[in-house]
Design an enzyme around this catalytic site. Structure first.
Site, PDB file in Angstrom:
ATOM      1  N   LEU A   1      10.409 -21.022  -4.738  1.00 51.73           N
ATOM      2  CA  LEU A   1       9.531 -20.024  -4.103  1.00 51.73           C
ATOM      3  C   LEU A   1       8.167 -20.080  -4.783  1.00 51.73           C
ATOM      4  O   LEU A   1       8.089 -20.054  -6.010  1.00 51.73           O
ATOM      5  CB  LEU A   1      10.132 -18.613  -4.276  1.00 51.73           C
ATOM      6  CG  LEU A   1       9.216 -17.446  -3.880  1.00 51.73           C
ATOM      7  CD1 LEU A   1       9.011 -17.402  -2.371  1.00 51.73           C
ATOM      8  CD2 LEU A   1       9.798 -16.108  -4.346  1.00 51.73           C
TER       9      LEU A   1
ATOM     10  N   ASP B   1       0.830  -1.206   0.000  1.00 49.07           N
ATOM     11  CA  ASP B   1       0.000   0.000   0.000  1.00 49.07           C
ATOM     12  C   ASP B   1       0.864   1.256   0.000  1.00 49.07           C
ATOM     13  O   ASP B   1       1.964   1.250   0.556  1.00 49.07           O
ATOM     14  CB  ASP B   1      -0.894  -0.031   1.252  1.00 49.07           C
ATOM     15  CG  ASP B   1      -2.112   0.857   1.111  1.00 49.07           C
ATOM     16  OD1 ASP B   1      -2.320   1.447   0.034  1.00 49.07           O
ATOM     17  OD2 ASP B   1      -2.865   0.974   2.095  1.00 49.07           O
TER      18      ASP B   1
ATOM     19  N   HIS C   1       3.021   3.029  -8.780  1.00 47.93           N
ATOM     20  CA  HIS C   1       2.861   1.588  -9.017  1.00 47.93           C
ATOM     21  C   HIS C   1       4.109   1.033  -9.714  1.00 47.93           C
ATOM     22  O   HIS C   1       4.583  -0.061  -9.385  1.00 47.93           O
ATOM     23  CB  HIS C   1       1.619   1.307  -9.867  1.00 47.93           C
ATOM     24  CG  HIS C   1       0.333   1.744  -9.220  1.00 47.93           C
ATOM     25  ND1 HIS C   1       0.012   1.421  -7.927  1.00 47.93           N
ATOM     26  CD2 HIS C   1      -0.715   2.489  -9.683  1.00 47.93           C
ATOM     27  CE1 HIS C   1      -1.176   1.943  -7.616  1.00 47.93           C
ATOM     28  NE2 HIS C   1      -1.628   2.593  -8.661  1.00 47.93           N
TER      29      HIS C   1
HETATM   30  C1  FPP Z   1      -1.929   0.178  -3.361  1.00 52.22           C
HETATM   31  O1  FPP Z   1      -1.423   1.492  -3.397  1.00 52.22           O
HETATM   32  C2  FPP Z   1      -1.358  -0.591  -4.447  1.00 52.22           C
HETATM   33  C3  FPP Z   1      -2.077  -1.148  -5.466  1.00 52.22           C
HETATM   34  C4  FPP Z   1      -3.535  -1.035  -5.568  1.00 52.22           C
HETATM   35  C5  FPP Z   1      -1.427  -1.858  -6.548  1.00 52.22           C
HETATM   36  C6  FPP Z   1      -0.195  -2.622  -6.200  1.00 52.22           C
HETATM   37  C7  FPP Z   1       0.495  -2.901  -7.451  1.00 52.22           C
HETATM   38  C8  FPP Z   1       1.826  -2.937  -7.632  1.00 52.22           C
HETATM   39  C9  FPP Z   1       2.837  -2.793  -6.580  1.00 52.22           C
HETATM   40  C10 FPP Z   1       2.358  -3.101  -8.991  1.00 52.22           C
HETATM   41  C11 FPP Z   1       1.828  -4.280  -9.716  1.00 52.22           C
HETATM   42  C12 FPP Z   1       2.272  -5.550  -9.114  1.00 52.22           C
HETATM   43  C13 FPP Z   1       2.750  -6.585  -9.809  1.00 52.22           C
HETATM   44  C14 FPP Z   1       3.024  -7.866  -9.150  1.00 52.22           C
HETATM   45  C15 FPP Z   1       3.033  -6.484 -11.221  1.00 52.22           C
HETATM   46  P1  FPP Z   1      -2.459   2.686  -3.547  1.00 52.22           P
HETATM   47  O2  FPP Z   1      -2.553   3.045  -4.984  1.00 52.22           O
HETATM   48  O3  FPP Z   1      -3.753   2.349  -2.911  1.00 52.22           O
HETATM   49  O4  FPP Z   1      -1.721   3.801  -2.756  1.00 52.22           O
HETATM   50  P2  FPP Z   1      -2.404   4.999  -1.941  1.00 52.22           P
HETATM   51  O5  FPP Z   1      -3.139   4.361  -0.798  1.00 52.22           O
HETATM   52  O6  FPP Z   1      -1.225   5.790  -1.512  1.00 52.22           O
HETATM   53  O7  FPP Z   1      -3.300   5.724  -2.890  1.00 52.22           O
END
Ligand code: FPP
Length: 264
Positions: free
Chosen positions: A146, A35, A52
């Site tokens: 893994l 997050d 991201h």
């Molecule tokens: C939450 O941060 C994160 C996500 C919804 C997406 C997580 C995705 C990745 C790390 C990249 C894709 C992963 C792979 C395996 C290819 P948020 O956007 O909710 O952050 P915020 O709370 O600060 O808005």
């Protein structure tokens, strides 16, 4: 009241942190709610997708660390069912990022001995991302160093609903007797079947919720919450999380002595 951050190890190098780890007390399975990508980007006046993209670098480092430490399973929350409510441009960009990640990373995952598996209602992904998901699942199916589960279009409650639905079908068809259903049996219908439950859940960015992640599997999991945003959660941060985990006394509802005989 929020606990004051532990700064006692701030001066230690990564190698020194690594040396402090007890190899006998490592988690067998780590789950992560990644997050804070959006906030990481906003702090830099960048578009959210830049957060991201940077978060993918953290994914790479954590996979490598798990592999180096012989941690057998890692389950990461990449896209929840609720995430479909985000603006279409962010969803599209995330799906493209996923597709690119799988395309560019397939060889690296293979080199690391990592078996990739998507969990969740994966069939709802756009066809481009879905076909790469299936391809990387196939190409890495023989690897066992893994187990990398990536939760995509995932919700913990719907995972349980889907499991119960398939189980009910098996009962109705006479393949399963209802008396033989117990916890271990139901576990066999979950997407993480065959894996130990996560020993450690990490959530970044200061939020302290489970957000519908692995509801069944997290029953006895140790939780580690950190204010660090996911793109900043790298090897060092993960080592600190593991050291914190190793300080915990795991009782599984028992008194201390019995717990030490029945598991960690
Ligand atoms: C939450 O941060 C994160 C996500 C919804 C997406 C997580 C995705 C990745 C790390 C990249 C894709 C992963 C792979 C395996 C290819 P948020 O956007 O909710 O952050 P915020 O709370 O600060 O808005």
């Amino acid at each position: 009241m929020t606990k004051a951050p532990d700064t006692s190890r701030d001066h230690l190098s990564e190698d020194e942190l690594l040396a402090l780890l007890d190899p006998e007390l490592l988690p067998r399975h780590i789950a992560i709610i990644m997050d804070g990508n959006g906030r990481w980007a906003e702090l830099r006046r960048l578009p959210r997708i830049a957060g991201h993209a940077e978060g993918i670098k953290s994914v790479r480092e954590i996979i490598t660390l798990c592999r180096d430490l012989d941690i057998g399973a890692l389950t990461i929350y990449a896209f929840s069912q609720e995430n479909w409510k985000r603006p279409a441009n962010e969803i599209n960009a995330l799906m493209l990022l996923l597709e690119n990640y799988l395309q560019t990373e397939m060889n690296e995952l293979t080199r690391k001995g990592a078996r990739f598996r998507a969990i969740g209602r994966v069939d709802t992904l756009p066809s481009g991302a879905l076909s790469w998901v299936r391809r990387v699942e196939r190409e890495t199916a023989h690897l066992d160093k893994l187990m990398l589960n990536v939760a995509l279009s995932y919700g913990g409650r719907s995972e349980i609903v889907d499991a119960v639905r398939r189980l009910a079908e098996d009962v109705q068809a006479g393949r399963v007797q209802s008396e033989s259903i117990d916890e271990a049996f139901l576990e066999g219908y979950l997407s993480t079947h065959g894996l130990p439950d996560p020993d450690l859940l990490i959530r970044t960015s200061g939020e302290t919720r489970i957000s519908n992640f692995l509801l069944w599997q997290l029953a006895y999991t140790e939780m580690f919450f950190t204010p660090t945003l996911w793109p900043d959660f790298r090897r060092r941060e993960a080592l600190l999380a593991l050291l914190d985990y190793q300080k915990r006394e795991r009782r599984f509802g028992q008194v201390p002595d019995a717990a030490s005989q029945g598991g960690r």
